[in-house]
Scaffold this active site. Sequence first.
Site, PDB file in Angstrom:
ATOM      1  N   CYS A 135       1.083  -1.150   0.168  1.00  0.00           N
ATOM      2  CA  CYS A 135       0.151  -0.179   0.072  1.00  0.00           C
ATOM      3  C   CYS A 135       0.996   1.134  -0.175  1.00  0.00           C
ATOM      4  CB  CYS A 135      -0.811  -0.638   1.686  1.00  0.00           C
ATOM      5  SG  CYS A 135      -2.346   1.844   1.120  1.00  0.00           S
ATOM      6  N   CYS A 138      -0.418   4.170   2.238  1.00  0.00           N
ATOM      7  CA  CYS A 138       0.173   3.651   3.858  1.00  0.00           C
ATOM      8  C   CYS A 138       1.508   4.079   4.263  1.00  0.00           C
ATOM      9  CB  CYS A 138      -0.470   2.105   3.783  1.00  0.00           C
ATOM     10  SG  CYS A 138      -2.132   1.702   3.510  1.00  0.00           S
ATOM     11  N   ASP A 139       2.095   3.483   2.613  1.00  0.00           N
ATOM     12  CA  ASP A 139       3.316   3.332   3.810  1.00  0.00           C
ATOM     13  C   ASP A 139       4.698   4.136   2.925  1.00  0.00           C
ATOM     14  OD1 ASP A 139       2.468   1.518   5.892  1.00  0.00           O
ATOM     15  OD2 ASP A 139       2.839   0.163   4.144  1.00  0.00           O
TER      16      ASP A 139
END
Lengths: 317, 115
Positions: A135, A138-139
């Site tokens: 992701c 997200c990261d």
Amino acid sequence: MEQHFDVIIIGGGAAGLTAGIYLSRAKMKTLILNDGTIGGQMILTHQIANYPGIENISGYELANNMKKQALSFGCQIKNSIKITDMNLTDYIKSITVNGKETYTANAVIIAAGGRSRMVGAPGEERLKGKGISYCATCDGDFFQDKEIIVVGGGNSALEEAVSLTKYASKVTIVHQFDHFQALSHYVDEAKANSKIDFIMESKITEFIGEEKLEAVKIQNQKSSETEIQKIDGVFIFIGYIPNTERFSGILELNKFNEIVVDNLMVTNIPGVFAAGDCVSKRYRQITTAVADGTIAALSASEYVNNIKITNSELATD
Amino acid sequence: MLRTNLPHLLSEKEHSELINNNENVMVCCGRMGPMCIPVYEIMEELQSEYPNVKFADMEFDIPDARVIRNLPEVRNFYGIPFVIYYKNGKVVKATSSIQTKEQITEILVNYLLKN
Ligand SMILES: Cc1cc2nc3c(=O)[nH]c(=O)nc-3n(C[C@H](O)[C@H](O)[C@H](O)COP(=O)(O)OP(=O)(O)OC[C@H]3O[C@@H](n4cnc5c(N)ncnc54)[C@H](O)[C@@H]3O)c2cc1C
């Protein structure tokens, strides 16, 4: 104790929730059985900008709206269950969950969707979250000024590679073929980005690192030569596989393990329908899952009504 | 504040009170993203199944979340959520990125509830 439903839906993603909305609104006693988070892959999408009538919405919100709508019509939903036994071939279908509760139904809709494909190389599971991610939104910010690899050659891989250049100092796209599957504008954008490099016709064969990812082993598919490349992070976007293992040997699947259906979402077993990303089709979107779910619900509804009519005629004879 | 049905830890003080006043604690530190939401939902379900464990979330980007972001146990973490399991105020296990219900349950049983 057994509980009987008109229709049981396996899977609570866009397809399953839509089928649940249509069936329960038509006063069919309906149960959705879902083994993950309600909403399925919708939850994985930060912003959905192509769902007609809604300019912008998070996947989480859209999923919650669909869930609320299904519940408001009386649909029952059981989340985080595991199907432990199943009989789909008999006239009355039965499904046992968590080894103890059994539900029966006249019809079943399978809307089990799909999941991210993993590279499958040693070290992947162990180093997930420790340098390996699925992701970018997200990261991505953990990789500020770091060097990363993006694995894949489809739309998601190329789009996310470009978005990750916001953080990373260098992004190398590793792809197994000599050409990309992505639409040309994604390819052009990636090629025009000076931070992006390409390693084509190659696969990652090992993720290396003890406490965190430190390097990967990359193998050229033509020459079979391998090299070890030091790297801070790897983002993986190599497509999705259908969640149909549970139905293999019961339902007709194609060579990609997708459920074979006709245009009314009818499978090879009477009373069993399928919808969404788990069926054999070309385009996988929320809109297409919603359309499949609608058709499956209407087909299942007709099937159940016909059974009820036949049963009442037999009773009056 | 995170949009979950879990108790929210909004400060270092609340975090410290929770872990020091309860034997078994699980804290999920994340954002409202695709890797975090499934973990919050699993925790919401587990609350009733494991009354001996206190479950809470903490927003990753608030300054006070440094109590989690700066833990030595998360030094090599590159994926949210950071999930920390505490026994009598001490970290006994930490995980990075999304986890399944089975993985979480296994940790609860083996690290927190097994005496
Ligand atoms: C990162 C990402 C971004 C995307 N972005 C977009 C976008 O912007 N717009 C768009 O239109 N589409 C997008 N898509 C595609 C879209 O999300 C999917 O096509 C759609 O959500 C599929 O819905 P579904 O109901 O068929 O399957 P899924 O969403 O996969 O749902 C299936 C459900 O069934 C459950 N299940 C599986 N097996 C079982 C079982 N044996 N027992 C019980 N339950 C089971 C799963 O847990 C899951 O909840 C995106 C997909 C991804 C991964």
